[in-house]
Design an enzyme around this catalytic site. Structure first.
Site, PDB file in Angstrom:
ATOM      1  CB  CYS A  96      10.319  -7.171 -14.589  1.00  0.00           C
ATOM      2  SG  CYS A  96      10.300  -8.391 -13.265  1.00  0.00           S
TER       3      CYS A  96
ATOM      4  CG  HIS B 166       6.698  -6.325 -10.233  1.00  0.00           C
ATOM      5  ND1 HIS B 166       6.654  -6.440 -11.604  1.00  0.00           N
ATOM      6  CD2 HIS B 166       8.010  -6.178  -9.910  1.00  0.00           C
ATOM      7  CE1 HIS B 166       7.875  -6.378 -12.096  1.00  0.00           C
ATOM      8  NE2 HIS B 166       8.719  -6.196 -11.084  1.00  0.00           N
TER       9      HIS B 166
ATOM     10  CG  HIS C 115      11.521  -1.486 -12.463  1.00  0.00           C
ATOM     11  ND1 HIS C 115      10.662  -2.139 -13.329  1.00  0.00           N
ATOM     12  CD2 HIS C 115      12.103  -2.467 -11.713  1.00  0.00           C
ATOM     13  CE1 HIS C 115      10.726  -3.449 -13.128  1.00  0.00           C
ATOM     14  NE2 HIS C 115      11.590  -3.667 -12.147  1.00  0.00           N
TER      15      HIS C 115
END
Length: 401
Positions: free
Chosen positions: A162, A331, A294
């Site tokens: 990520c 995401h 995040h």
């Protein structure tokens, strides 16, 4: 050599829409992309691109040379095309040898791999499509951008889960500062909304049943998204010489490794990346700052990230404003860092912190100064964080032009 690195172009595609203008409009208005999805064996909630079949890369005589395009490459080409057009570099001689292509991807062409496995294991066929490997390899998006736009400089993929596209932006910045290239077309892409990838994430037990609720009480997990975000970075002298419009500066980059567990985040590792980014950018901790978190909406990540923010900023954190855009676009894994940095730079430029969707109220374990309803906010800089599986951390700092 230590040259300033400017942002002269931006492009994106996601569940929020095609293009930066539409994506920012919807985010600013609080219109999220997360909704129920029933597609190709997937049943759940995701931030999906509505009509993938209708998407087409920028028209080009050389398009046929690229072969079959997995959605991973398709998204990248659309975002890169928009960024290059805004930068005024489409067809420029600068692309020939002094330009790099760096794309961050968490995984390769999942749709192509699924199709091949279905033929091989599901249907018992002895062969798969001959372009299965070149279409599905994780290096395909960077290669396709270079091929389509005639870029003969360095082109490669960075894969760090990520944090992939945040690492890509940071490393491309270093390439420009070192004088290796004048221009970098850089960002990230992910196309993981297919049965194989979805099943893997579902089995991990981190997907929310309804929506993403960063830093909220009763949050239940992350929600997958898909798409790409690409930016054009240039050295200051190169941009000035051609009279380019400047959208902002990539001023700092910090990276660290937790060296801990594969899926459990560590506040000390996060804090190390945050401090390194500030030191590199020469940006003070007292701000005020726009902090793009995040913010996955998982119980462990949000509490750990909040602890890291408090450890780094202390009482100054309350002078800052935290945004969590995964609540709108999901995401996007390897594309997440670039998408969040891009949207954060739009927020910094407009002086508006977009709303955090799905919030049910504060959680005392992860209290941060979160923009819940959307609010005006004038900050000195953007701090955009990506904290990935494997304890791979990357933080970017951007400033206005």
């Amino acid at each position: 050599m230590n040259r300033a690195v400017l942002i002269t172009g931006m492009g994106c595609v996601s569940g929020l829409g095609i293009g930066v203008a539409e994506s920012w409009r919807r985010l600013k208005a609080g219109e999220g992309a997360i909704r129920p999805l029933s597609r190709g064996g997937i049943e759940g909630c995701a931030a999906a691109i509505e009509d993938v079949e209708a998407l087409a890369p920028p028209a080009s005589e050389g398009l046929r040379r690229l072969g079959r395009l997995d959605p991973l490459s398709l998204y990248t080409l659309i975002a890169a095309g928009e960024a290059l057009e805004q930068a005024g570099l489409t067809g420029s001689p600068s692309l020939d040898s002094r330009t790099a292509v760096v794309v961050g991807c968490g995984s390769g062409g999942n749709a192509t791999i699924d199709t091949a496995y279905q033929r091989l294991f599901g249907q018992g066929q002895a062969r798969v499509h001959p372009q299965t490997i070149p279409s599905s390899m994780i290096a395909a998006p960077s290669a396709h951008v270079a091929m389509l736009h005639g870029i003969h400089g360095p082109a490669f993929t960075i894969s760090s889960a990520c944090a992939s596209s945040a690492h890509a932006l940071g490393e491309a910045m270093y390439m420009i500062r070192a004088g290796r290239v004048d221009v970098a077309i850089v960002g990230g892409a992910e196309a993981c909304l297919n049965r194989g990838s979805w099943t893997g994430w579902q089995s991990l037990g981190v997907l929310a049943p309804d929506t993403c609720r960063p830093f909220s009480r009763d949050r239940q997990g992350m929600v997958l998204g898909e798409g790409a975000a690409m930016l054009v970075l240039e050295s200051e002298d190169h941009a000035q010489a051609r009279g380019a419009a400047v959208l902002g500066r990539l001023a700092g980059y910090g990276a660290s490794s937790d060296a801990g567990q594969m899926t459990a985040p560590d506040a000390a590792g996060m804090a190390a990346a945050l401090r390194a980014a500030h030191q590199h950018a020469g940006i003070a901790l007292d701000g005020p700052l726009l902090v793009s978190a995040h913010g996955t909406g998982t119980a462990l990540n949000d509490a750990t990230e909040a602890a890291a923010l408090r450890a780094v900023y202390g009482d100054w954190l309350d002078r800052h404003c935290v945004i969590a855009t995964k609540s709108a676009h999901g995401h996007m894994i390897g594309a997440g860092g670039a998408m969040e940095f891009l949207l954060g730079m739009k927020a910094l430029h407009d002086g508006f912190a977009p709303p955090t969707l799905g919030h049910l109220g504060p959680d005392p374990e992860c209290e941060v100064p979160l923009a819940i309803g959307g609010q005006d906010f004038i900050g000195d800089a953007l701090v955009s964080s990506s904290f990935a599986f494997g304890g791979l951390n990357a933080v970017l700092i951007g400033t206005r032009a």
